[in-house]
Enzyme design. Structure first.
Site, PDB file in Angstrom:
ATOM      1  N   ALA A 193       0.870  -1.175   0.000  1.00 18.99           N
ATOM      2  CA  ALA A 193       0.000   0.000   0.000  1.00 18.99           C
ATOM      3  C   ALA A 193       0.911   1.229   0.000  1.00 18.99           C
ATOM      4  O   ALA A 193       1.346   1.692   1.056  1.00 18.99           O
ATOM      5  CB  ALA A 193      -0.920  -0.004   1.229  1.00 18.99           C
ATOM      6  N   GLU A 194       1.204   1.728  -1.187  1.00 20.22           N
ATOM      7  CA  GLU A 194       2.212   2.786  -1.328  1.00 20.22           C
ATOM      8  C   GLU A 194       1.826   4.070  -0.606  1.00 20.22           C
ATOM      9  O   GLU A 194       2.688   4.772  -0.058  1.00 20.22           O
ATOM     10  CB  GLU A 194       2.475   3.052  -2.814  1.00 20.22           C
ATOM     11  CG  GLU A 194       3.180   1.917  -3.539  1.00 20.22           C
ATOM     12  CD  GLU A 194       2.258   0.767  -3.948  1.00 20.22           C
ATOM     13  OE1 GLU A 194       2.764  -0.273  -4.400  1.00 20.22           O
ATOM     14  OE2 GLU A 194       1.018   0.929  -3.795  1.00 20.22           O
ATOM     15  N   HIS A 205       7.855  -1.774 -14.661  1.00 18.37           N
ATOM     16  CA  HIS A 205       9.152  -2.249 -14.196  1.00 18.37           C
ATOM     17  C   HIS A 205      10.317  -1.573 -14.923  1.00 18.37           C
ATOM     18  O   HIS A 205      11.473  -1.892 -14.646  1.00 18.37           O
ATOM     19  CB  HIS A 205       9.274  -3.766 -14.389  1.00 18.37           C
ATOM     20  CG  HIS A 205       8.282  -4.553 -13.594  1.00 18.37           C
ATOM     21  ND1 HIS A 205       6.995  -4.757 -14.017  1.00 18.37           N
ATOM     22  CD2 HIS A 205       8.383  -5.163 -12.388  1.00 18.37           C
ATOM     23  CE1 HIS A 205       6.338  -5.487 -13.125  1.00 18.37           C
ATOM     24  NE2 HIS A 205       7.153  -5.735 -12.123  1.00 18.37           N
TER      25      HIS A 205
END
Length: 681
Positions: free
Chosen positions: A410-411, A482
């Protein structure tokens, strides 16, 4: 809190306390009703959210709050809460009309955002409910340091719909933290009724299944029920070191704010009902009915309050406005300055270390240097693993689970609780892996933006001393989420430093400076270079690199390439090849620091070579290179012998297939082509 009796009622509470409460309630209502008049006269208070109808629970929050040990995060409707906690009428008015003397932040923040940071009454932003995460972060510090006190987070029931509120309550439950979350339920989110917000009539019911969490309900219109519930909740949270939700049933007597017209969505019956249940009128009736006060005594208090508000108004009108020049104050605190390595450009003998080793050893060294240093993030502290790339490997084993621990995926929680924890003590330094890859940082952007303007918004009273580490960039075959680099987007926000090293020594030195400095720094790590031999260098144990100081990687006279991150090595290789071919001597400037930017070094090099090529991994369109090019053309145009050229990624996402990735990202060939064109111009 200790001087307040345990159980309150109209009969059991002593008269002095009852009268003090009436004075606070009447003062709150007087200011509440006076606020719109300032707007009508174009004096200020352009945003006012009336507290009328929330009187009982707000009085209770402020009375239970103990500024010697507790932390209070009020929301924009908490006028009475702040008065009850100790703010004066003039401090409320200074805030309302945005004067420089406003203790919350000198008029830098929206009116009705009351605070007093020196008393642990925190300056909360306009993003409704986001301070729940900050309260959790402070509570984590309270528990970590085994201190007394709790964190109070106050909000309306509709803000509980925000995802970060769930993250906060889930995190407080998981970590068993002393937080009291107060939901002031008046039935509306502006004009949206709560039936459109949640399936449960009482939103606190959404959280009743969470372990370690106690949920309590009270009548927020009633002074005594509110006071007793808040006392019990606070005592339980502190003694059990666990979170509590208090849902207080309130009424909203007026419109949501002075820009709202509630008669457009509330009928006459409802408007009559909410006025009938006015908490102030009820409390006054009780005092008279049970003969705890006389009409004359109450009138005397009311007259005294009216006189106090008049005096406060005159002081408010006479107080100075902030000056235009002050906008540049408190954007960023002064960073840590190195006396031994003032420019961070030394070269050293010794065994080369890889970039990842430099980061890991610097983290450990700084944790030994400052015992008030913490790190958390996703997947960073699992047995022998230290993050997806092992940058934090071995840290939990050496420094323990209190200082090095995993966070939920949970950034926003990761960023928001960092913002909270550093509030507890100015010595605290927090390092977070904001996301496993920089591309995943976007869910944290609300808290990132919030944190960038904390220092400015509080007029320097709070500095978020946080280093946000992000594994950035491509060249690893990662594809979407990514392989992106995000500095161009983040650089648009004032109030944060952004650094992007290319070599191991610079990575170590910039990380040390980041962790020792006040303020927030985004530390972008080119993950393709973590173990690359070309990025390895000797690193002295105490190396420090200052912010805003570029480093010349190759001297030249015919053209300058400005770069950073992964592309620095490509640019050096291209420059060497050009020299071998006899096409020119190209200077390569490794910027290292995006914000602050070494404009002096940029202009000095352009004046020497008269040609500029800007190279970075990010997209050309909208990338940070556009800012560099603009500064060159603005301040060194007369020295240029050719247009400023840029090389970067295509205006597309980065594909996963290696063929697609190669087609998107810059490489030696593209840089060489641009450099040759510029040299021949």
């Amino acid at each position: 809190m200790s001087d307040i009796p345990k159980i309150h009622s109209i009969k059991k509470t002593d008269k002095e306390t009852l009268m003090k409460w009436y004075r606070l309630l009447f003062l709150g209502r007087t200011l509440d009703e006076k606020a719109p008049n300032y707007l009508k006269q174009a004096i200020g208070w352009s945003y006012h959210a009336p507290a009328a109808g929330h009187d009982g629970i707000q009085l209770a929050i402020g009375q239970v709050f103990d500024r010697s040990k507790d932390h209070l995060f009020p929301y924009y409707r908490d006028l009475i809460t702040n008065l009850s906690a100790g703010l004066t009428a003039e401090e409320i008015i200074y805030n309302g009309i945005s004067k420089d003397t406003d203790v919350a932040g000198g008029g830098r923040h929206m009116s009705n955002h009351f605070a007093k940071p020196e008393w642990n009454i925190h300056n909360v932003s306009s993003c409704t409910g986001n301070h729940t995460l900050h309260a959790v972060g402070v509570a984590r510090a309270i528990k970590t340091y085994e201190a007394k006190g709790v964190a109070f987070s106050s909000q309306g029931e509709s803000s509980v719909s925000e995802g970060y509120v769930y993250e906060a309550i889930n995190g407080a439950s998981k970590e068993q933290l002393p937080v009291v979350f107060v939901f002031q339920d008046n039935g509306y989110g502006i004009s949206v009724p709560k039936k459109d917000q949640t399936a449960n009539r009482k939103v606190a019911r959404n959280f009743e299944s969470m372990k370690h969490l106690r949920v309590m309900y009270c009548n927020g219109k009633d002074v005594f029920d509110s006071m007793n519930t808040m006392l019990e909740a606070t005592k339980w949270a502190e003694e059990n070191q666990k979170p509590v939700i208090v849902q207080a049933n309130c009424v909203r007597i007026h419109s949501h704010s002075n820009s709202d017209r509630h008669e457009l969505y509330r009928d006459d019956n409802e408007l009559g009902y909410v006025k009938e249940y006015d908490p102030l009128a009820k409390y006054r009736r009780l005092l008279l009915r049970y003969e705890r006060a006389t009409e004359e005594e109450l009138k005397a208090i009311e007259e005294d309050v009216a006189a106090e508000v008049k005096v406060a108004h005159r002081k408010g009108m006479a107080a100075p406005h902030p000056t235009p020049e002050s906008i540049h104050d408190f954007v960023l605190p002064e960073p840590y300055a190195s006396s031994k390595y003032p420019d961070g450009t030394h070269t050293f003998d010794g065994e080369p270390q890889k970039l990842i080793q430099g980061l890991n050893e610097t983290l450990k060294a700084e944790f030994r240097h400052n015992p008030d240093t913490y790190i958390w993030g996703q997947d960073i502290a699992n047995k022998d693993k230290g993050g997806i790339f092992n940058v934090s490997k071995g840290m939990q084993q050496e420094f323990g689970k209190k200082r090095v621990f995993n966070a939920p995926i949970a950034e926003d929680f990761i960023m928001g609780t960092a913002n909270g924890m550093v509030r507890y003590n100015k010595n605290i330094r927090v390092v977070v892996e904001g996301a496993e890859f920089a591309d995943y940082f976007w869910p944290a952007m609300e808290q990132f933006v919030e944190t960038t303007h904390e220092y400015w918004r509080t007029k320097g009273q709070f500095s978020p001393n946080i280093t946000v580490r992000l594994a950035s960039g491509g060249y690893i075959g990662g594809g979407l989420y990514h392989s992106q680099t995000i500095e161009g987007a983040l650089a648009t926000f004032p109030g944060v430093r952004i650094v992007y090293p290319s070599y191991a020594d610079d990575a170590a030195g910039l990380l040390r400076t980041s962790m020792r400095s006040e303020g927030m720094t985004v530390f972008l790590e080119p993950k393709a270079l973590y173990n690359a031999p070309k990025a390895a260098t000797p690193i002295p144990d105490d190396f420090e690199v200052p912010f805003g100081k570029a480093r010349t990687r190759r001297k030249g006279k015919d053209m300058t390439i400005f770069t950073y991150g992964n592309t620095t090595h490509m640019c050096v290789e291209v420059a060497e090849q050009l020299a071998k071919e006899g096409l020119g001597e190209v200077e390569v400037i490794d910027l290292r620091s995006i914000i602050p930017l070494d404009t002096e070094a940029i202009l000095a090099s352009v004046k020497k070579t008269s040609k500029a090529l800007v190279v970075h991994e990010d997209k050309v369109f909208g990338g940070f290179g556009g800012e560099i090019a603009a500064q060159i053309t603005t301040d060194a145009f007369e020295y240029l012998d050719a247009p400023v050229k840029r090389v970067g990624s295509t205006f597309t996402p980065v594909g996963f297939n290696r063929t697609l990735e190669a087609a998107v990202l810059p490489n030696n060939e593209r840089i060489m082509e641009a450099a040759k064109e510029l040299l021949a111009y």
